[in-house]
Design a protein around this motif. Structure first.
Motif, PDB file in Angstrom:
ATOM      1  N   ILE A 169       0.804  -1.214   0.000  1.00 33.03           N
ATOM      2  CA  ILE A 169       0.000   0.000   0.000  1.00 33.03           C
ATOM      3  C   ILE A 169       0.844   1.274   0.000  1.00 33.03           C
ATOM      4  O   ILE A 169       0.486   2.280  -0.614  1.00 33.03           O
ATOM      5  CB  ILE A 169      -0.980  -0.010   1.205  1.00 33.03           C
ATOM      6  N   GLY A 170       2.011   1.229   0.652  1.00 35.36           N
ATOM      7  CA  GLY A 170       2.885   2.398   0.664  1.00 35.36           C
ATOM      8  C   GLY A 170       3.426   2.715  -0.714  1.00 35.36           C
ATOM      9  O   GLY A 170       3.415   3.871  -1.157  1.00 35.36           O
ATOM     10  N   HIS A 171       3.886   1.674  -1.423  1.00 37.24           N
ATOM     11  CA  HIS A 171       4.427   1.887  -2.763  1.00 37.24           C
ATOM     12  C   HIS A 171       3.322   2.205  -3.765  1.00 37.24           C
ATOM     13  O   HIS A 171       3.548   2.901  -4.751  1.00 37.24           O
ATOM     14  CB  HIS A 171       5.222   0.655  -3.211  1.00 37.24           C
ATOM     15  N   GLN A 172       2.108   1.677  -3.537  1.00 37.46           N
ATOM     16  CA  GLN A 172       0.986   2.038  -4.400  1.00 37.46           C
ATOM     17  C   GLN A 172       0.765   3.545  -4.383  1.00 37.46           C
ATOM     18  O   GLN A 172       0.662   4.188  -5.431  1.00 37.46           O
ATOM     19  CB  GLN A 172      -0.291   1.331  -3.921  1.00 37.46           C
ATOM     20  N   GLN A 173       0.697   4.091  -3.186  1.00 40.62           N
ATOM     21  CA  GLN A 173       0.475   5.529  -3.052  1.00 40.62           C
ATOM     22  C   GLN A 173       1.634   6.324  -3.640  1.00 40.62           C
ATOM     23  O   GLN A 173       1.425   7.331  -4.326  1.00 40.62           O
ATOM     24  CB  GLN A 173       0.287   5.891  -1.581  1.00 40.62           C
ATOM     25  N   GLU A 174       2.848   5.848  -3.430  1.00 45.17           N
ATOM     26  CA  GLU A 174       4.027   6.542  -3.954  1.00 45.17           C
ATOM     27  C   GLU A 174       3.989   6.621  -5.477  1.00 45.17           C
ATOM     28  O   GLU A 174       4.208   7.689  -6.067  1.00 45.17           O
ATOM     29  CB  GLU A 174       5.286   5.797  -3.497  1.00 45.17           C
ATOM     30  N   VAL A 175       3.671   5.498  -6.124  1.00 42.32           N
ATOM     31  CA  VAL A 175       3.659   5.464  -7.586  1.00 42.32           C
ATOM     32  C   VAL A 175       2.527   6.319  -8.148  1.00 42.32           C
ATOM     33  O   VAL A 175       2.714   7.092  -9.100  1.00 42.32           O
ATOM     34  CB  VAL A 175       3.544   4.002  -8.085  1.00 42.32           C
ATOM     35  N   LEU A 176       1.340   6.219  -7.564  1.00 44.99           N
ATOM     36  CA  LEU A 176       0.200   6.977  -8.084  1.00 44.99           C
ATOM     37  C   LEU A 176       0.355   8.474  -7.830  1.00 44.99           C
ATOM     38  O   LEU A 176      -0.034   9.295  -8.670  1.00 44.99           O
ATOM     39  CB  LEU A 176      -1.097   6.454  -7.483  1.00 44.99           C
TER      40      LEU A 176
END
Length: 253
Positions: A169-176
């Motif tokens: 979830i952390g990397h999802q937010q970072e990429v988006l």
């Protein structure tokens, strides 16, 4: 701008996308959602010119089938769900592949090609990783490299197929967040497919719900992510909570 009318795609004789109409304005972010097998990824690949199709697709006012292959690659960049990466490839070399549409046959990359790669590496904070092998990177780092290749390609339209499917979830937010920032800075147009409905609703200007290869709902996240629509087309019980940026979809037993 992306304009799609009556898109129909068959794979192995089976109709996967059936009569899709879609408009994406310049600078807009539209996300396609739907249950497994709804035709999301197939539609995205057809719009990117990667699959044969029936119907009409135009990019920036020009019919897709009238765009030469190199010109098409300069217009639209596709980031696949699981891109094929040659073993041992370095980050810099992979991002440089984005400049292929600009390199003459039997020619070499120019100084402007190398500059475009450097610019993409800086934009996605990958400079320190330029000499790293892709297979040594984390999922979030690899996703940034895939985006860097698309940026180096110089296309103003990004097609993102499940860009966060393999990320926590952390990397999802970072990429988006990164995609949204680049959209604002560079005037990019984004058409994406996503499974996580809450996250999709946080970023998309509009959403399109597919089921059985057809559009069954379209509009803002609050118009599409309703308990009734999700129950009918995902065949699941959910609770939809209104959040600050968009609806939050919570499965319930």
């Amino acid at each position: 701008m992306i304009t799609v009318r009556g898109l129909r795609v068959l794979l192995g004789g089976t109709v996967i996308v059936d009569g899709l109409d879609l408009d994406v304005a310049d600078g807009e972010w539209v996300t396609i959602i739907g249950p497994n097998g709804a035709g999301k990824s197939t539609a995205l690949r057809a719009i990117g010119g990667l699959l044969p199709f029936h119907g009409d697709i135009s990019l920036g006012g020009t019919a897709l089938d009238r765009l030469p292959r190199r010109e098409r690659a300069r217009t639209v960049a596709t980031v696949a769900q699981s891109p094929v990466v040659p073993p041992g490839m370095l980050v810099f070399d992979y991002v440089l592949l984005g400049r292929t549409p600009y390199v003459p046959a039997l020619g070499r990359e120019s100084a402007s090609d190398l500059a475009a790669v450097d610019e993409a590496l800086v934009a996605l904070d990958l400079v320190d990783m330029r000499a790293r092998r892709l297979d040594t990177l984390s999922g979030g780092e690899r996703q940034r490299v895939f985006l860097a290749r698309a940026l180096a390609q110089g296309a103003r339209t990004l097609l993102l197929d499940e860009p966060t499917s393999a990320l926590d979830i952390g990397h999802q937010q970072e990429v988006l967040d990164l995609v949204d920032r680049l959209r604002g800075e560079r005037g990019l147009t984004v058409l994406a497919t996503m499974h996580d409905l809450s996250i999709a609703g946080e970023y998309a200007d509009r959403m399109v719900l597919l089921d059985g290869g057809r559009v069954v709902a379209a509009g803002t996240a609050r118009e599409v992510l309703t308990q009734e629509l999700l129950a009918k087309h995902y065949r699941v019980r959910v609770k939809v909570i209104d959040g600050e940026q968009g609806p939050l979809v919570v499965p319930v037993r």
